[in-house]
Motif scaffolding. Structure first.
Motif, PDB file in Angstrom:
ATOM      1  N   LYS A 142     -10.497  -1.457  18.164  1.00 27.00           N
ATOM      2  CA  LYS A 142     -10.455  -0.108  17.582  1.00 27.00           C
ATOM      3  C   LYS A 142     -10.806  -0.150  16.089  1.00 27.00           C
ATOM      4  N   TYR A 143     -10.180  -1.092  15.393  1.00 22.44           N
ATOM      5  CA  TYR A 143     -10.390  -1.139  13.934  1.00 22.44           C
ATOM      6  C   TYR A 143     -11.848  -1.409  13.622  1.00 22.44           C
TER       7      TYR A 143
ATOM      8  N   LEU B 157     -14.148   1.563  14.084  1.00 23.95           N
ATOM      9  CA  LEU B 157     -13.999   2.550  13.005  1.00 23.95           C
ATOM     10  C   LEU B 157     -14.721   2.043  11.751  1.00 23.95           C
TER      11      LEU B 157
ATOM     12  N   ARG C 247     -18.009   3.429   9.582  1.00 28.23           N
ATOM     13  CA  ARG C 247     -17.954   3.666   8.123  1.00 28.23           C
ATOM     14  C   ARG C 247     -19.096   2.914   7.433  1.00 28.23           C
TER      15      ARG C 247
ATOM     16  N   ASP D 163     -16.408  -1.515  -1.125  1.00 29.91           N
ATOM     17  CA  ASP D 163     -16.261  -2.493  -0.019  1.00 29.91           C
ATOM     18  C   ASP D 163     -15.425  -1.863   1.095  1.00 29.91           C
TER      19      ASP D 163
ATOM     20  N   GLU E 172      -9.348  -4.162   3.226  1.00 30.48           N
ATOM     21  CA  GLU E 172      -8.164  -4.806   3.818  1.00 30.48           C
ATOM     22  C   GLU E 172      -7.030  -3.820   3.926  1.00 30.48           C
ATOM     23  N   SER E 173      -6.865  -2.947   2.904  1.00 27.90           N
ATOM     24  CA  SER E 173      -5.606  -2.186   2.938  1.00 27.90           C
ATOM     25  C   SER E 173      -5.580  -1.267   4.148  1.00 27.90           C
ATOM     26  N   GLU E 174      -6.739  -0.846   4.670  1.00 27.02           N
ATOM     27  CA  GLU E 174      -6.600   0.057   5.830  1.00 27.02           C
ATOM     28  C   GLU E 174      -6.993  -0.644   7.125  1.00 27.02           C
ATOM     29  N   LEU E 175      -8.142  -1.298   7.139  1.00 27.85           N
ATOM     30  CA  LEU E 175      -8.642  -1.701   8.463  1.00 27.85           C
ATOM     31  C   LEU E 175      -8.756  -3.219   8.529  1.00 27.85           C
ATOM     32  N   ILE E 176      -7.823  -3.896   7.963  1.00 24.57           N
ATOM     33  CA  ILE E 176      -7.784  -5.357   8.019  1.00 24.57           C
ATOM     34  C   ILE E 176      -9.136  -5.900   7.602  1.00 24.57           C
TER      35      ILE E 176
ATOM     36  N   LEU F 164     -11.390   0.211  -8.531  1.00 31.25           N
ATOM     37  CA  LEU F 164     -10.714   0.560  -7.268  1.00 31.25           C
ATOM     38  C   LEU F 164     -11.785   0.889  -6.231  1.00 31.25           C
ATOM     39  N   ARG F 165     -11.306   1.142  -5.030  1.00 31.82           N
ATOM     40  CA  ARG F 165     -12.242   1.415  -3.926  1.00 31.82           C
ATOM     41  C   ARG F 165     -12.340   2.926  -3.721  1.00 31.82           C
ATOM     42  N   LEU F 166     -13.548   3.381  -3.387  1.00 23.53           N
ATOM     43  CA  LEU F 166     -13.742   4.818  -3.149  1.00 23.53           C
ATOM     44  C   LEU F 166     -13.432   5.134  -1.684  1.00 23.53           C
ATOM     45  N   ARG F 167     -12.995   6.341  -1.440  1.00 24.09           N
ATOM     46  CA  ARG F 167     -12.788   6.763  -0.053  1.00 24.09           C
ATOM     47  C   ARG F 167     -14.150   7.087   0.573  1.00 24.09           C
ATOM     48  N   ILE F 168     -14.221   7.091   1.878  1.00 22.55           N
ATOM     49  CA  ILE F 168     -15.519   7.213   2.572  1.00 22.55           C
ATOM     50  C   ILE F 168     -16.181   8.544   2.222  1.00 22.55           C
TER      51      ILE F 168
END
Lengths: 215, 411, 397, 218
Positions: B172-173, B176, B180, B254, B259-263, B336-340
């Motif tokens: 599943k991960y 997703l 993205r 990235d 990592e913080s959301e989808l391993i 920091l990382r941007l959201r999709i």
């Protein structure tokens, strides 16, 4: 203007990067096996039993197996079995000693409550933290022989605390001796009048009793 | 050939000397084979030391030493066995051995064929980009007229491989994350190419070596004519940098392996050598893109000043390449990382319009080339205005509603 | 995980419970395609320990989010009923293992309230010093972890840890252990800090703002940070109060409730410090609350170091062993770094407490996690969870 | 803030049908509480929350307490006049009566609006075995949501009209309620290498005669 915040952030990390080459406060790495950090004096790890003399640690344990620490220990990890016979302790008084005294270090959480409640200052906190063991069961059950360490070792790891404890013990011992001397003198004085009932008045009243030992 | 200093000619002379030792029909094959082996060797080592440079640079950014424990092998060829750990430079070889020896687990539900093909394709295509980069004055693997077209065609296939990895892992991960990754790569393909088009418009050719030659002059021997020192070039370079970061899935973008959301994103079901291949492909892609950036905007192998010409040209290329990769690592250590959705909005609503404007700007630059004397200043001013004003206006529109806040205290 | 049906409930719950959040949580399955149920945790890199969120996703957006606890449940309260009052003190270190000093203080306060035990002045000052140092540790940890959830590769976290380690070294040289301090006793503190320790602590506190300035310069103005946190996880003050949220999370929504000011326990009324309040109640405000509270804590610490009185650190009448409070009950609470940390003790005269209850701010601050996450993407839910600041030792007890 | 007695009188005045008793707290903390009857608990709670003078809008703490059945032996002293005219003798009779136990929930209420201190209310179940339902106050204060689930999980008090009453800490298939005083922990015996004290007894119960007991005491 878009991007200024990001540039400021980049400048901060750049300063840290250059700082790490010359500013010791910024470079915090201690390469463990080669360099070791100095442990503070109050550091505590698992407990150990204080013994008077260094050459025979097992024989001259200060502990009198009163089992107060066994009752007070929150995770109940101390196992004590009182000895049948008695043994003279430092002050020469006949005291029990622990035939079995083991601490299960897989349960002990080094909270030093046993040190606080021990009335005889016979258990103190050690500073050894490199105690990896291969056998999960017997190696982690520290028996009496692995727990007993000399008072000089105690002076080595907790210098101030050890000095203060020894000072207190010496003072108590001095008071105990004075009381014993005074009691002996009083007993001797009481025995003399009973023994010789000579008409002369009893010799001068026995030495005035020393003031009651300070609480 | 002889007018060129010896160091410059050395690699070519070596290859030609070796090639004519062989019988006729083999000569053409070994000629190109040596180039391929040379690129693989140089950029394989470059990849190895980029990984350790990244970890050491990140370490230094974070007030700690980078890796310095990997020891020198006992049977080292060094005259005596070094006690010194060489500041961790042997770390990549230790990583390589670890990657090779780790067990390669393939999930039972996975689509075996696709699962195996994904790393193969991604490494293959990301390596193909090196064929057209001019590493030195004489060191250009393939003289293509449509070099840029070829480069972007080769680069586009990596998206296919990422989706193959995500889909075939049957997890599943990773599915997703693969979706993205696709959204991100496609939406940043456009600004990447649009930021390169002004250069083609100005130089009139698609061939990378011609572009580098076009940047070859210096005014007063000191100011190089690199494209980055022109207003449209600078804007193009900034857009190229942002898009290159997104294309190679690096720091602020990235998202696929967030990592913080989808391993580990589409790499969740990969381990052992296949994971190392993905890792290597990412670095090859990064190196190829920064190589292209150096070639187009920073004057490729041109020396910054006339009198520095004596240093061989491929050293200049490598220096600039290392500089760009250090910048990428520095950005990775800070941002920091941007959201999709923010990421795609940034591309479509901000970078693409700017890149199109930059196109117009370059066209104006070409048409006004013949303006004399004081008109040059007007030319520069107009060119700057055409790019800076929309940047500020659109920048403010994209950050509406966000801003520093002041806080009250309880009475 | 039966989704609770709404019809059977009376109006109050609908008024307060399910109506909030950016989009009304109406799950219309039929034309939204199939929903993807993703279980994040208990082994998940960003859930701060063994905590599970079962999120139902519609594409990227969260439609339903059920937190699952209990993976770290040790039944601390049953253990406390079988040990003496003093025996539970080291266990309180293991509740919120990031702030052991404040948890010790809350437990000591509750027991002193239960037994009417007095505390000397110097001990009160020491408790405030340790409490505020722990607040610095906790807030710097939280801000570091929040940025890790936002996606930086450990740089802000390691800057925060660099400062945190200096404070933990102070705790180690004082109480013997970095995180499991076991420092407070009923009626005072266990160890009297030496002048050298006080000088080191004062030096550290004096240049702590330098670290905060570096942090703010690096991150607070960062456009990506503003875009990722402003307007994310908005919390309405009325719902926050009704849901019992406390601490920086509540004050970020603008509710002025700081137990140091309300109860005035310890010697806090003697110190002048301000309580920052947010206006929007989103993740950015919660982050700024921690930064501003750290600045206030530095002010409190400087005042405390300036007028730390001499004198005993332990009430002479306090008994270490054989402590038997008279039958009765007491509820002592403090303003912990995470919110209101309370201990409710019922004593029946025996050395063991009859009932020992911990009011866990982390658990109760999670009540509105679902309302905050609705409508946001899965990346935001991680950031919102990070901004609430939970520690699983305290959530599961 | 008014004293607990004034609050009780206003509650009784407002809800004549409700039974509100004052439970005194003998300890020095002197935090007395109000025992509400289960039927009217919900309305009383809404009143406490919405009353302009009280405004107890913040339920800080929900605690379950287990009061098992207790044998109370109260000693009654009766003075029996001595028939022989001497001074009367005091005869003590011990009467033991069984006080039925109950499960209790204690709510600590505070006001964030007016910043005043705890008003403590208690709800008690009829007995500890079958009638263990109490009205849930989650509709009044959302704060009680997780804490009431924990009381249900650890004490077994069923809260009626709670939006989502499930176990919160123990796993769902767990049958018993661990925090009750009469809870017997399952005998899921594991070999303890260093068993001593209470664990040693359980140890002996499980292992065959001493021949096999491992040498726990070296």
């Amino acid at each position: 203007m878009l991007g200024t915040g990001i540039l400021k952030g980049l400048l901060v990390t750049a300063k840290n990067f250059t700082g790490s080459y010359h500013d010791p406060k910024r470079m915090v790495t201690v390469e463990y096996p080669e360099q070791k950090t100095v442990l503070p004096e109050n550091y505590r790890n698992f407990p150990f039993l204080v013994s008077e003399s260094a050459d025979d640690p097992m024989g001259t344990l200060r502990c009198v197996a009163c089992q107060i620490c066994e009752k007070e220990c929150p995770p109940q990890c101390i196992i004590i079995e009182k000895s049948k016979d008695k043994k003279p302790d430092a002050a020469g008084k006949q005291q029990f000693y622990p035939a079995i005294f083991s601490i299960d270090t897989s349960v002990c959480m080094s909270c030093q409550i046993c040190v606080e409640v021990c009335p005889f200052d016979s258990i103190k906190m050690d500073k050894v933290f490199e105690i990896a063991a291969t056998d999960r069961f017997q190696d982690l059950l520290l028996t009496r022989d692995r727990l007993a360490k000399s008072n000089s070792y105690y002076h080595q790891i907790h210098p101030e605390e050890a000095a203060e404890v020894d000072g207190r013990l010496a003072a108590e011992r001095k008071i105990a001796e004075e009381k014993a001397k005074a009691a002996a003198a009083a007993k001797a004085a009481a025995a003399k009048p009973a023994a010789s009932v000579n008409p002369a008045s009893a010799p001068a009243a026995p030495a005035p009793k020393t003031p009651p030992p300070a609480a | 050939m002889s007018a060129v200093p010896f160091l410059e000619r050395a690699p070519i002379e070596l290859r030609d000397w070796f090639v004519q030792l062989l019988p006729g029909p083999l000569q053409w094959l070994t000629h190109h084979l040596i180039t391929v082996v040379a690129i693989l060797a140089v950029f394989g080592l470059f990849f190895a030391f980029t990984t350790v440079a990244e970890r050491k640079l990140l370490g230094r950014l974070q007030n700690r030493l980078g890796p310095n424990r990997a020891g020198v092998p006992k049977f080292s060829i060094l005259p005596w066995h070094l006690r010194h750990k060489l500041w961790g430079l042997t770390q990549p070889f230790a990583d390589a051995v670890k990657a090779l020896t780790k067990e390669d687990i393939v999930p039972t539900a996975a689509d075996k064929v696709l699962h195996f093909l994904a790393p193969v394709i991604i490494v293959g295509f990301s390596l193909m980009g090196f064929a057209v980069l001019p590493f030195g004055r004489l060191l250009i693997p393939v003289e293509l007229d449509a070099a840029l077209l070829y480069f972007f065609a080769a680069g586009a296939a990596t998206e296919l491989a990422i989706f193959m990895a995500g889909w075939s892992s049957h997890n599943k991960y990773s599915l997703l994350a693969a979706m993205r990754a696709l959204a991100q790569l496609i939406s940043y393909e456009l600004p990447l190419i649009l930021s390169v088009v002004p250069i083609i418009l100005v130089t009139g050719t698609l061939s990378t070596s011609a572009i580098v030659h076009a940047q070859g002059f210096w005014t007063f021997g000191l100011l190089p004519h690199w494209f980055v020192f022109t207003p449209w070039g600078a804007a193009g370079f900034v857009i190229f940098l942002v898009a290159a970061l997104a294309e190679s899935n690096r720091s602020p973008f990235d998202l696929p392996e967030a990592e913080s959301e989808l391993i580990a994103g589409h790499l969740t079901e990969y381990s052992g050598f296949k994971y190392a291949l993905f890792f290597m492909a990412e670095y090859f892609g990064l190196t190829a893109l920064s190589g292209l950036g150096v070639t187009l905007f920073l004057g490729g192998w041109q020396a910054p000043c006339a009198f520095l010409e004596f240093i061989p040209s491929y050293l200049w290329f490598m220096g600039k390449l290392v500089g760009m990769i250090m910048f990428f690592i520095w950005v990775r250590g800070t941002l920091l990382r941007l959201r999709i959705d923010q990421l795609t909005r940034l591309s479509w609503k901000f970078l693409v319009p700017l890149a199109l404007l930059n196109l117009g700007n370059a066209a104006f630059w070409v048409l006004s080339a013949h303006w004399a004397g004081p008109l040059q200043l007007v030319r520069w001013a107009v060119s700057l205005a055409v790019i800076v004003i929309p940047f500020v206006v659109m920048g403010r529109s994209i950050t509406t509603g966000y801003g520093p806040r002041s806080y009250r205290y309880a009475p | 995980m039966s989704c609770s049906d709404q019809t059977g409930l009376d109006a109050e719950l609908l008024a307060f419970g399910r109506q909030s959040g950016p989009t009304v949580r109406a799950v219309h399955d039929q034309f939204h395609g199939d929903l993807l149920e993703v279980s994040m945790g208990p082994q998940h890199p960003s859930t701060h320990g063994v905590f599970r969120m079962v999120a139902t996703l519609d594409g990227e957006q969260i439609v339903k989010l059920k937190p699952v606890f209990g993976y770290l449940h040790r039944n601390h309260e049953k253990i406390a009923e079988n040990t003496t009052y003093l025996g539970s003190m080291p266990y309180t270190d293991r509740l919120d293992y990031l702030c052991s000093m404040t948890t010790n203080w809350a437990y000591a306060l509750a027991v002193e309230k239960l037994s009417g035990q007095a505390v000397p002045d110097r001990a009160q000052y020491l408790r405030i010093i340790m409490g505020e140092l722990t607040r610095l540790v906790n807030h710097s940890c939280l801000v570091g972890f929040l940025f890790n959830d936002l996606g930086t590769s450990f740089t802000p976290l390691l800057y925060a840890f660099r400062e945190r380690e200096k404070i933990l070294d102070l705790f180690e040289s004082l109480s013997g252990s970095r995180m499991m301090c076991n420092y407070q006793r009923f009626g005072g503190c266990r160890v009297d800090p030496s002048p050298a320790w006080l000088a080191a602590a004062r030096a550290l506190v004096d240049n702590f703002p330098r670290f905060l300035d570096e942090y703010e310069r690096m991150l607070t103005g960062n456009e990506i940070m503003l875009a990722r946190t402003q307007g994310v996880g908005r919390l309405d003050p009325a719902h926050a109060v009704n849901a019992g949220l406390t601490g920086p999370v509540l004050r970020a929504s603008g509710v002025d409730y700081d137990i140091r000011k309300v109860d005035g326990y310890g010697f806090y009324p003697r110190f002048d410090f301000r309580v920052p309040l947010g206006a929007h109640g989103d993740t950015y405000d919660r982050y700024m609350m921690r930064i501003l509270e750290m600045r206030e804590s530095v002010k409190i610490l400087q005042q405390a170091f300036k007028d730390l009185p001499a004198g005993p650190i332990m009430d002479p009448k306090a008994k270490i062993r054989g402590f038997r409070p008279k039958p009765g009950e007491a509820y002592g609470r403090i303003e912990g770094p995470k919110g209101e940390l309370g201990f409710y003790l019922i004593s029946d005269g025996s050395p063991n407490p009859y009932r020992y209850r911990v009011r866990p701010p982390s658990l109760i601050n999670l009540t509105l996690l679902e309302e905050m996450c609705l409508g946001h993407t899965i990346a935001d839910s991680v950031v919102i969870l990070g901004s609430i600041d939970i520690v699983l030792g305290e959530v599961d007890r | 803030m008014e004293t607990i007695e004034q609050i009780r009188d206003r509650l009784v005045a407002r809800f004549p049908a409700a039974r509100v008793e004052l439970v005194t707290n003998p300890g020095p903390a002197a935090e007395h509480s109000l025992l509400l009857d289960a039927a009217h608990a919900h309305d009383l709670a809404v009143f406490l929350r919405d009353d302009p003078a009280l405004r107890l809008d913040y339920c800080s703490n929900v605690t379950g307490v287990d009061w098992p059945d207790k044998e109370i032996t109260d000693v009654t002293k009766t003075t029996v006049p001595d028939p022989a005219g001497g001074q009367p003798k005091i005869v003590e009779q011990k009467t033991t009566r069984l006080q039925p136990g109950c499960l209790e929930v204690v709510y600590h209420l505070y006001s964030m609006a007016l910043k005043h201190g705890p008003v403590i209310i208690r709800l008690r179940t009829a007995n500890r075995s079958d009638q263990v339902t109490l009205p849930s106050l989650t509709p009044v204060w959302r704060a009680c949501d997780f804490q009431e689930r924990e009381v249900y999980d650890l004490y077994g008090i069923v809260f009626s009209r709670h939006p989502d009453l499930r176990r919160i800490l123990m796993w769902d298939e767990f049958k018993d309620h661990p925090m009750r005083k009469d809870y017997v922990e399952p005998d899921d015996y594991e070999w303890e290498p260093t068993a001593h004290g209470a664990v040693a007894e359980k140890h002996k119960a499980h292992l065959p005669p001493p021949a096999a007991t491992p040498e726990a005491k070296p």
